[in-house]
Design a protein around this motif. Structure first.
Motif, PDB file in Angstrom:
ATOM      1  N   ALA A 119     -67.874  52.652  14.424  1.00 31.78           N
ATOM      2  CA  ALA A 119     -67.243  52.963  15.713  1.00 31.78           C
ATOM      3  C   ALA A 119     -67.892  52.168  16.846  1.00 31.78           C
ATOM      4  N   LEU A 120     -69.223  52.003  16.787  1.00 36.38           N
ATOM      5  CA  LEU A 120     -69.907  51.233  17.826  1.00 36.38           C
ATOM      6  C   LEU A 120     -69.495  49.766  17.777  1.00 36.38           C
ATOM      7  N   LEU A 121     -69.341  49.204  16.578  1.00 36.54           N
ATOM      8  CA  LEU A 121     -68.900  47.814  16.456  1.00 36.54           C
ATOM      9  C   LEU A 121     -67.506  47.637  17.055  1.00 36.54           C
ATOM     10  N   TYR A 122     -66.604  48.547  16.738  1.00 32.63           N
ATOM     11  CA  TYR A 122     -65.252  48.477  17.301  1.00 32.63           C
ATOM     12  C   TYR A 122     -65.280  48.675  18.813  1.00 32.63           C
ATOM     13  N   LEU A 123     -66.160  49.562  19.287  1.00 33.91           N
ATOM     14  CA  LEU A 123     -66.265  49.783  20.727  1.00 33.91           C
ATOM     15  C   LEU A 123     -66.693  48.506  21.438  1.00 33.91           C
ATOM     16  N   ILE A 124     -67.623  47.770  20.855  1.00 32.37           N
ATOM     17  CA  ILE A 124     -68.069  46.502  21.440  1.00 32.37           C
ATOM     18  C   ILE A 124     -66.930  45.493  21.478  1.00 32.37           C
ATOM     19  N   PHE A 125     -66.178  45.376  20.381  1.00 29.33           N
ATOM     20  CA  PHE A 125     -65.046  44.440  20.341  1.00 29.33           C
ATOM     21  C   PHE A 125     -63.920  44.864  21.281  1.00 29.33           C
ATOM     22  N   SER A 126     -63.897  46.149  21.655  1.00 29.93           N
ATOM     23  CA  SER A 126     -62.830  46.633  22.537  1.00 29.93           C
ATOM     24  C   SER A 126     -62.916  46.050  23.938  1.00 29.93           C
ATOM     25  N   PHE A 127     -64.066  45.495  24.287  1.00 28.62           N
ATOM     26  CA  PHE A 127     -64.218  44.888  25.611  1.00 28.62           C
ATOM     27  C   PHE A 127     -63.778  43.423  25.630  1.00 28.62           C
ATOM     28  N   SER A 128     -63.260  42.922  24.514  1.00 24.02           N
ATOM     29  CA  SER A 128     -62.765  41.543  24.444  1.00 24.02           C
ATOM     30  C   SER A 128     -61.522  41.384  25.308  1.00 24.02           C
ATOM     31  N   ALA A 129     -61.342  40.197  25.832  1.00 24.30           N
ATOM     32  CA  ALA A 129     -60.142  39.923  26.638  1.00 24.30           C
ATOM     33  C   ALA A 129     -58.882  40.076  25.815  1.00 24.30           C
ATOM     34  N   LYS A 130     -58.984  39.743  24.524  1.00 22.10           N
ATOM     35  CA  LYS A 130     -57.861  39.895  23.606  1.00 22.10           C
ATOM     36  C   LYS A 130     -58.380  40.594  22.356  1.00 22.10           C
ATOM     37  N   LEU A 131     -57.847  41.763  22.066  1.00 23.23           N
ATOM     38  CA  LEU A 131     -58.351  42.553  20.948  1.00 23.23           C
ATOM     39  C   LEU A 131     -58.192  41.779  19.640  1.00 23.23           C
ATOM     40  N   PRO A 132     -59.254  41.602  18.871  1.00 24.44           N
ATOM     41  CA  PRO A 132     -59.196  40.736  17.688  1.00 24.44           C
ATOM     42  C   PRO A 132     -58.333  41.280  16.564  1.00 24.44           C
ATOM     43  N   TRP A 133     -58.090  42.580  16.550  1.00 21.56           N
ATOM     44  CA  TRP A 133     -57.223  43.148  15.505  1.00 21.56           C
ATOM     45  C   TRP A 133     -55.762  43.214  15.938  1.00 21.56           C
ATOM     46  N   ALA A 134     -55.465  42.646  17.102  1.00 23.49           N
ATOM     47  CA  ALA A 134     -54.096  42.673  17.609  1.00 23.49           C
ATOM     48  C   ALA A 134     -53.326  41.412  17.269  1.00 23.49           C
ATOM     49  N   HIS A 135     -53.997  40.401  16.745  1.00 24.82           N
ATOM     50  CA  HIS A 135     -53.309  39.133  16.492  1.00 24.82           C
ATOM     51  C   HIS A 135     -53.956  38.410  15.319  1.00 24.82           C
ATOM     52  N   CYS A 136     -53.238  37.484  14.740  1.00 23.56           N
ATOM     53  CA  CYS A 136     -53.778  36.621  13.692  1.00 23.56           C
ATOM     54  C   CYS A 136     -54.330  35.345  14.345  1.00 23.56           C
ATOM     55  N   GLY A 137     -54.801  34.417  13.538  1.00 25.06           N
ATOM     56  CA  GLY A 137     -55.335  33.187  14.072  1.00 25.06           C
ATOM     57  C   GLY A 137     -56.835  33.196  14.234  1.00 25.06           C
ATOM     58  N   ASN A 138     -57.482  34.304  13.884  1.00 27.66           N
ATOM     59  CA  ASN A 138     -58.936  34.342  13.908  1.00 27.66           C
ATOM     60  C   ASN A 138     -59.498  33.677  12.652  1.00 27.66           C
ATOM     61  N   SER A 139     -60.781  33.385  12.676  1.00 28.83           N
ATOM     62  CA  SER A 139     -61.396  32.667  11.556  1.00 28.83           C
ATOM     63  C   SER A 139     -61.337  33.452  10.256  1.00 28.83           C
ATOM     64  N   TRP A 140     -61.263  34.766  10.337  1.00 24.93           N
ATOM     65  CA  TRP A 140     -61.252  35.599   9.127  1.00 24.93           C
ATOM     66  C   TRP A 140     -59.836  35.880   8.611  1.00 24.93           C
ATOM     67  N   ASN A 141     -58.816  35.523   9.376  1.00 24.81           N
ATOM     68  CA  ASN A 141     -57.441  35.820   8.962  1.00 24.81           C
ATOM     69  C   ASN A 141     -56.978  34.875   7.852  1.00 24.81           C
ATOM     70  N   ILE A 356     -61.039  51.687  24.029  1.00 24.61           N
ATOM     71  CA  ILE A 356     -62.372  52.131  24.447  1.00 24.61           C
ATOM     72  C   ILE A 356     -62.441  53.655  24.448  1.00 24.61           C
ATOM     73  N   CYS A 357     -61.411  54.296  24.973  1.00 29.15           N
ATOM     74  CA  CYS A 357     -61.390  55.771  24.996  1.00 29.15           C
ATOM     75  C   CYS A 357     -61.508  56.341  23.590  1.00 29.15           C
ATOM     76  N   PHE A 358     -60.740  55.782  22.662  1.00 27.88           N
ATOM     77  CA  PHE A 358     -60.724  56.330  21.308  1.00 27.88           C
ATOM     78  C   PHE A 358     -62.068  56.137  20.611  1.00 27.88           C
ATOM     79  N   PHE A 359     -62.606  54.932  20.661  1.00 27.46           N
ATOM     80  CA  PHE A 359     -63.841  54.677  19.919  1.00 27.46           C
ATOM     81  C   PHE A 359     -65.069  55.268  20.602  1.00 27.46           C
ATOM     82  N   LEU A 360     -65.017  55.438  21.905  1.00 27.70           N
ATOM     83  CA  LEU A 360     -66.101  56.158  22.566  1.00 27.70           C
ATOM     84  C   LEU A 360     -66.092  57.621  22.148  1.00 27.70           C
ATOM     85  N   MET A 361     -64.904  58.212  22.047  1.00 26.29           N
ATOM     86  CA  MET A 361     -64.787  59.588  21.560  1.00 26.29           C
ATOM     87  C   MET A 361     -65.289  59.699  20.129  1.00 26.29           C
ATOM     88  N   LEU A 362     -64.868  58.756  19.287  1.00 25.09           N
ATOM     89  CA  LEU A 362     -65.278  58.779  17.882  1.00 25.09           C
ATOM     90  C   LEU A 362     -66.794  58.624  17.759  1.00 25.09           C
TER      91      LEU A 362
END
Length: 604
Positions: A119-141, A356-362
């Motif tokens: 949850a903390l890892l996802y919370l950190i990524f939630s501050f990205s300008a573009k959420l990495p799980w919202a789109h393809c084209g990342n190095s891991w996709n 951020i709300c969801f993962f901070l709660m989690l």
């Protein structure tokens, strides 16, 4: 008990500490029982077991099993002022194996901090300008990645074959980097390792001063998740398609769901794990634990019910966007929290805010549950060795060593094969049969050996309120018959072992099957806690002197009853906190009669 012994006992209680006020106790217990089981396990069980139909057995078992066991365990701790093991010396020394078994369960429970790290890892990524799980084209996709956020409204997931959503690929390939199986642990994921270190650091500073520090932390960690839950509820019910999900949540589809409902009660109420005993032991002797039981159980079940609306409103929204039925949106557990919900928030306006709300709660839900588990383990061990761990500075060092050792061991859980290890622990170490056996043993010890009438009078003396008569019936009859009925019927059909092995499918993905040795290891974990109860009883009986009847008589009597029967009998407290007793011929104490009225100190 002579004057010197009373002074020793008084000083021991002072060193042990108390809650600063009633509010701290209620918030800590609420933070412990209200956790992941409410947010993802309860909604999913409704999702899987007939929607509104699941609420019927859940409510009945909450009244018949949850409330009575919650009151019993809290009252045991408050009366004895001892941890999960030593509390049984004032009730039934023969049953101390229950406490040791619960310590084993608590140790397995340490593993759930890895969810906090996720949850903390996802919370950190939630501050990205573009959420990495919202789109393809990342190095891991991969080339099979499907970007639902930019898909056309007339294209649904069902139109694709051999494809994976961007949220799924982030979870499996970036966050976890899942290996091929439990035999391929691979390397440590150092970003998760750092998150895990942060979680253990937070845990240490939450409990390093005992209840003096943990009681202050919960003012934020226990209250703030409810604020987030309310915010997410309001947002969820206003989403398109939300009411289709809520309809699926509440619409009854009658099935046989009693066993699942019983397991959820034990899991979410924190029953038969020793935590309620320990938390209750820090109460004042005259605290009204009877009233607290109703308040906390209602809060827990009410939170579970409201969380269902939060989850299913979002699932309905996802179903409408993907063009699939609600029951095809997501699987249980991590898939619900780390795939479906992030994907849903990515499709909303202001996605970073809702994520951020969801993962901070989690994260905060995990924090409360975890540091309470660790604190209960520390307390129980310290009560076993009071002269060693209750000296100045030693408690803080002991807590630090436990946190460091646990962190180093749990680096295994943040390796590339860590998810397989975690799933194995989650599946085998916390079986509903184990919880049922512990509950039955507690009812046997309190309801039949110590005496239900005697325990009833103790609760009345502590709280000033005489509990409803049905609690006594539950302790002596209904809980035992409910917990035993299912296993006994399975044995009669010759299929109990098969049932235990297959009562749910353990999987990370549909294609992966655990090897045989992993199942063997899992059964070792399952039995390691359960077998503590009979093994301890057998060892104690074998170590006793005299005829078997005499040994059982001594072990069925609280230590203080034994010391009071013969004024010539000596009693010396050792470092292990045990009473070394000279031989005597005590009377049997296995009935329901209440022999004497307990005072404020718990002495007969």
């Amino acid at each position: 008990m002579n004057r010197e012994q009373k002074k020793t006992k008084k000083s021991h209680g002072k060193a042990r500490g108390k809650w600063a006020n009633k509010t701290e106790y209620l918030l800590v217990v609420a933070g412990n029982v209200v956790g992941l089981g409410n947010v993802w396990r309860f909604p999913y069980l409704c999702y899987k077991n007939g929607g509104g139909a699941f609420l019927v057995p859940y409510t009945m078992l909450a009244v018949l099993c949850g409330l009575p066991l919650f009151l019993m365990e809290t009252a045991i701790g408050q009366y004895t002022q001892e941890g999960a093991v030593t509390c049984w010396r004032k009730l039934c020394p023969l049953a101390q194996g229950i406490g040791y078994g619960q310590l084993v369960i608590i140790l397995y429970g340490f593993s759930y901090i890895v969810i906090q790290a996720w949850a903390l890892l996802y919370l950190i990524f939630s501050f990205s300008a573009k959420l990495p799980w919202a789109h393809c084209g990342n190095s891991w996709n991969t080339d099979n990645c499907v970007d639902l956020q930019h898909s056309q409204s007339n294209v649904t997931v069902g139109n694709f074959t051999n494809t994976t959503s961007a949220a799924t690929e982030f979870w499996e390939r970036r966050a976890l980097s899942i290996s091929g199986g439990i035999g391929e642990l691979g390397s440590v994921r150092w970003d998760l390792a750092l998150c895990l270190l942060a979680c253990w650091t937070f845990c240490y500073f939450s409990i390093w001063k005992g209840v003096r520090s943990s009681g202050k932390v919960v003012y934020f960690t226990a209250v703030f998740p409810y604020v987030m839950l309310l915010v997410l509820l309001i947002r969820g019910v206003t989403l398109p398609g939300a009411w289709e999900g809520i309809k699926y949540y509440l619409y009854p589809d009658l099935k046989q769901v009693w066993v699942e409902a019983g397991s959820q009660i034990a899991f979410s109420y924190g029953l038969a794990s020793g935590t309620l005993n320990v938390l209750g032991s820090y109460n004042e002797h005259d605290n009204n634990c009877y009233k607290d039981t109703f308040l906390l159980c209602l809060l827990n079940s009410g939170t579970s019910f409201v969380a269902g609306f939060v989850v299913f409103s979002v699932l309905g929204f996802m179903a409408e966007r993907q063009g699939v039925p609600v029951d095809m949106v997501v699987d249980s557990g991590p898939g619900l929290a780390f795939i479906a919900y992030p994907q849903a928030t990515a499709l909303m306006p202001l996605p970073q805010f809702w994520t951020i709300c969801f993962f901070l709660m989690l994260f905060l839900l995990c924090v409360d549950t975890h540091f309470v588990i660790v604190e209960c383990f520390i307390t129980s061990v310290s009560d076993l060795f009071p002269k060693r761990f209750r000296r100045f500075g030693r408690s803080e060092i002991f807590v630090l060593l436990i946190c460091i050792a646990s962190y180093l061991i749990q680096l295994l859980l943040v390796s590339e094969g860590g998810i397989y290890v975690f799933q194995l622990i989650d599946f085998y170490a916390f079986t509903r049969t184990g919880a049922a056996i512990m509950a039955v043993c507690q009812c046997l010890a309190v309801g039949w050996i110590f005496g239900a009438d005697r325990f009833y009078n103790i609760i009345e003396e502590m709280t000033g309120t005489r509990p409803c008569f049905y609690f006594k019936l539950c302790w002596k009859y209904s809980i035992m018959s409910m917990d035993l009925s299912q296993p006994l019927s399975m044995i009669q059909q010759g299929s109990f072992i098969v049932y235990m092995l297959n009562y749910k499918q353990m999987k990370i993905s549909a294609a992966y099957v655990y090897p045989h040795w992993a199942h063997v290891l899992g059964w070792v974990m399952s039995m390691s806690s359960i077998l503590m109860v009979p093994l301890f009883a057998v060892v104690q009986i074998c170590l006793g002197t005299g005829p078997l009847r005499k040994r059982l008589s001594v072990l069925c009597q609280p230590v203080e009853d034994q010391t009071g029967q013969n004024t010539k009998m000596g009693a010396v407290e050792t470092d292990e906190g045990q009473m070394m007793l000279e031989e005597s011929e005590p009377e049997m104490c296995c009935g329901d009669s209440y022999r004497g009225h307990a005072g404020d100190s718990g002495d007969p």
